[in-house]
Motif scaffolding. Structure first.
Motif, PDB file in Angstrom:
ATOM      1  N   LEU A  40      48.695   9.771  67.494  1.00  0.00           N
ATOM      2  CA  LEU A  40      48.812   9.789  68.947  1.00  0.00           C
ATOM      3  C   LEU A  40      49.096  11.211  69.388  1.00  0.00           C
ATOM      4  O   LEU A  40      49.950  11.891  68.835  1.00  0.00           O
ATOM      5  CB  LEU A  40      49.961   8.874  69.398  1.00  0.00           C
ATOM      6  CG  LEU A  40      50.319   8.947  70.871  1.00  0.00           C
ATOM      7  CD1 LEU A  40      49.185   8.406  71.730  1.00  0.00           C
ATOM      8  CD2 LEU A  40      51.593   8.178  71.141  1.00  0.00           C
ATOM      9  N   LEU A 127      46.198  10.162  76.870  1.00  0.00           N
ATOM     10  CA  LEU A 127      46.775   9.655  75.626  1.00  0.00           C
ATOM     11  C   LEU A 127      45.672   9.469  74.589  1.00  0.00           C
ATOM     12  O   LEU A 127      45.149   8.381  74.398  1.00  0.00           O
ATOM     13  CB  LEU A 127      47.523   8.349  75.884  1.00  0.00           C
ATOM     14  CG  LEU A 127      48.646   8.445  76.908  1.00  0.00           C
ATOM     15  CD1 LEU A 127      49.192   7.067  77.233  1.00  0.00           C
ATOM     16  CD2 LEU A 127      49.739   9.357  76.412  1.00  0.00           C
ATOM     17  N   GLY A 129      44.157   8.788  71.273  1.00  0.00           N
ATOM     18  CA  GLY A 129      44.619   8.011  70.125  1.00  0.00           C
ATOM     19  C   GLY A 129      45.051   6.610  70.504  1.00  0.00           C
ATOM     20  O   GLY A 129      45.397   5.815  69.651  1.00  0.00           O
ATOM     21  N   VAL A 130      45.030   6.276  71.801  1.00  0.00           N
ATOM     22  CA  VAL A 130      45.346   4.925  72.263  1.00  0.00           C
ATOM     23  C   VAL A 130      44.020   4.259  72.645  1.00  0.00           C
ATOM     24  O   VAL A 130      43.383   4.646  73.623  1.00  0.00           O
ATOM     25  CB  VAL A 130      46.317   4.934  73.461  1.00  0.00           C
ATOM     26  CG1 VAL A 130      46.585   3.522  73.940  1.00  0.00           C
ATOM     27  CG2 VAL A 130      47.613   5.634  73.087  1.00  0.00           C
TER      28      VAL A 130
END
Length: 179
Positions: A40, A127, A129-130
Motif C-alpha cells: 500500500l 491509495l 494498492g487498494v
C-alpha cells in the motif's frame, strides 16, 4: 555402456532414499516462495496552478526528483517537464507527490473540482494498492464519486468520499502503462 553403468549406479544410490519415503507415504515438499502481497502506498494528488513551476519548487527547494509529467494531449515524459503539463509527479526515496491542474482534474471529477478551483487543502488522496473490486462490496453506504474504471495510463481506479469529505482514489495497476 559406461554411460548406462553410471546411470544405473546413480539410480541405486538414489533409490534407497526415494523408495522408503514413497512406501511410507512421506510427502517431500519443496519450499515454494509465496508471492509478496501488494504494498500500500498513499500518494497525495495536489491541485496546483502550474505543474511545471510546482515541480521546479519541489525539486529545487526540497530536493525531490521529477517522476513524470503528462500534457493536455496525454503525451507522457519520464524525468522531465513537458510544456503545458497538466499532471506530474516528484519523488524522494519511496515518497511520491502527484500534482494536477484544476482544469485537468475537473474533467475527471466534475462534481468535486471545478476548473477555477483554487489550490489549498484540497485534491485527492491516491491509495495505490487498494483494489476497487475487492473493497467495492463494503462500500454500500459510501459516496461513490466515480465507479471503477481502467484508465488510459494502466491504472484501475475508483473515487469515493470518506466520512470527513476527503476524496480518495482506490487504484491498482491492471493495464499497460503508456509507452
Amino acid at each position: 555402456a559406461a554411460t548406462v553403468h553410471r546411470m544405473a549406479v546413480h539410480a541405486l544410490q538414489v533409490l534407497p532414499v526415494l523408495i522408503p519415503a514413497a512406501v511410507l507415504g512421506v510427502a517431500i515438499f519443496r519450499r515454494v516462495r509465496q508471492p509478496k502481497p501488494p504494498t500500500l502506498s498513499i500518494c497525495a494528488n495536489l491541485v496546483v496552478h502550474d505543474v511545471g513551476a510546482t515541480i521546479a519548487w519541489w525539486t529545487c527547494k526540497l530536493g525531490f526528483t521529477i517522476g513524470f509529467t503528462v500534457d493536455d494531449k496525454k503525451d507522457f515524459a519520464m524525468g522531465k517537464v513537458l510544456p503545458g503539463s497538466v499532471f506530474g509527479t516528484v519523488k524522494l526515496g519511496d515518497a511520491e507527490i502527484m500534482m494536477q491542474t484544476a482544469q485537468s482534474l475537473s474533467s475527471d471529477l466534475p462534481s468535486v473540482i471545478t476548473p477555477d478551483h483554487k489550490p489549498g487543502l484540497s485534491g485527492t488522496i491516491y491509495l495505490r494498492g487498494v483494489d476497487p473490486d475487492v473493497v467495492r462490496p463494503r462500500l454500500a453506504d459510501t459516496d461513490v464519486i466515480k465507479e471503477p474504471k481502467l484508465e488510459w495510463y494502466g491504472m484501475y481506479e475508483m473515487y469515493i468520499r470518506d466520512p470527513n469529505g476527503y476524496v480518495l482514489c482506490l487504484a491498482v495497476p491492471k493495464g499497460a502503462p503508456p509507452a
